[in-house]
Scaffold this motif. Sequence first.
Motif, PDB file in Angstrom:
ATOM      1  N   THR A   1       0.321   3.818  12.341  1.00 38.68           N
ATOM      2  CA  THR A   1       0.047   4.904  13.286  1.00 38.68           C
ATOM      3  C   THR A   1      -0.984   4.535  14.355  1.00 38.68           C
ATOM      4  O   THR A   1      -0.761   4.805  15.548  1.00 38.68           O
TER       5      THR A   1
ATOM      6  N   ASN B   1       7.976  -0.221   6.610  1.00 33.43           N
ATOM      7  CA  ASN B   1       8.045   0.586   5.397  1.00 33.43           C
ATOM      8  C   ASN B   1       8.788  -0.143   4.283  1.00 33.43           C
ATOM      9  O   ASN B   1       8.479   0.021   3.095  1.00 33.43           O
TER      10      ASN B   1
ATOM     11  N   GLU C   1       0.833  -1.203   0.000  1.00 31.26           N
ATOM     12  CA  GLU C   1       0.000   0.000   0.000  1.00 31.26           C
ATOM     13  C   GLU C   1       0.868   1.253   0.000  1.00 31.26           C
ATOM     14  O   GLU C   1       1.978   1.262   0.528  1.00 31.26           O
ATOM     15  N   PRO C   2       0.413   2.346  -0.598  1.00 32.06           N
ATOM     16  CA  PRO C   2       1.256   3.532  -0.750  1.00 32.06           C
ATOM     17  C   PRO C   2       1.584   4.218   0.568  1.00 32.06           C
ATOM     18  O   PRO C   2       2.622   4.868   0.668  1.00 32.06           O
ATOM     19  N   ASP C   3       0.738   4.133   1.564  1.00 33.14           N
ATOM     20  CA  ASP C   3       0.971   4.850   2.822  1.00 33.14           C
ATOM     21  C   ASP C   3       1.268   3.862   3.946  1.00 33.14           C
ATOM     22  O   ASP C   3       0.358   3.231   4.489  1.00 33.14           O
ATOM     23  N   PRO C   4       2.536   3.701   4.331  1.00 38.21           N
ATOM     24  CA  PRO C   4       2.871   2.732   5.378  1.00 38.21           C
ATOM     25  C   PRO C   4       2.313   3.122   6.747  1.00 38.21           C
ATOM     26  O   PRO C   4       2.201   2.272   7.630  1.00 38.21           O
ATOM     27  N   ALA C   5       1.961   4.403   6.929  1.00 35.87           N
ATOM     28  CA  ALA C   5       1.451   4.841   8.229  1.00 35.87           C
ATOM     29  C   ALA C   5      -0.013   4.459   8.443  1.00 35.87           C
ATOM     30  O   ALA C   5      -0.512   4.536   9.566  1.00 35.87           O
ATOM     31  N   ALA C   6      -0.689   4.029   7.389  1.00 31.53           N
ATOM     32  CA  ALA C   6      -2.126   3.768   7.500  1.00 31.53           C
ATOM     33  C   ALA C   6      -2.436   2.735   8.566  1.00 31.53           C
ATOM     34  O   ALA C   6      -3.364   2.899   9.363  1.00 31.53           O
TER      35      ALA C   6
END
Length: 311
Positions: free
Chosen positions: A12, A44, A4-9
């Motif tokens: 976090t 990440n 997925e493009p946002d590892p923080a999804a």
Amino acid sequence: MTGEPDPAAHFTPLRAELIGLAYRMTGSFATAEDITQEVFLRWNATDRAQITTPRAWLLKVAARLSLDHLKSARHRRETYVGPWLPEPILGPEEPPQQAAHERAQDISVAFLLTLQRLSPAERAAFILHDLFETPFAEIASLLGRGEAACRQLATRARVHLGEAHPRQTVTEEDAQRIARAFFAASRDGSEVALQQLLAGDVVLHTDGGGIRNAALNPIHGVDKVTRFFAGLSRKGRLSHVPLLHLGRVNGLPGYITLEADGLPQTTALDVRDGRIVAIYVVRNPEKLGAVQARLSETFAAGQQDAVTNCS
């Protein structure tokens, strides 16, 4: 970047859990934050599209890094000067998860010290399964043992933890009253007031880490602890000590003072049946970085009413 493009999804929302796991494993909040940052870097860099349960993956990596840290820290712990206490944190920490386990929200010093007396494998099995609801099959792959062996590890841990007295709930009103009274009595060296506050079998633990003055062994009994504080008061070491913060320290009634050397000190009080049964004083400056940062944030936010100066 893969997956997925946002590892923080996914990361976090779980950051507090990961810090909580690593803190319970290592006893160091700073180390827990470092471990959690390393978990994020690995998250990440991995192919997240292949991971079906992100929470399980993240918890397992945090546990593995914590175990690696414990191996490297073993020698430092063996050569530590004086009593070792976990790094203090202010206020009640968020529970590691929502399971209705009586230990889930316990970050008291006594509980953390009991955890530290477990073997690293026992600690990992108990924390992951009982506090973070990780299946034994996943714990087995982490520890390189069978599921039955991991169940035994968790069982042994529960036995050790069951031998320790459970923490008693202290209301905010009583917590502040007792902490203020102990601060005043210890500062003034009032033996009568101290004996009224302390249980007969009270134990004083002071952690200076060989960097700042502290008792090299725990001090046992109301008479010895009373004489200890009375002696410090007579020498003038406590008379002008300002109170920087009054509130929970590791979930216990406590406070932070600014000592004569210009450095902070935390005091946490374990209270049972209205009497103080244990006093935990952290003076080692290497363990007070998170506390200093928290106080700086409080000042920066203009929350002056949360800071009391009793100099």
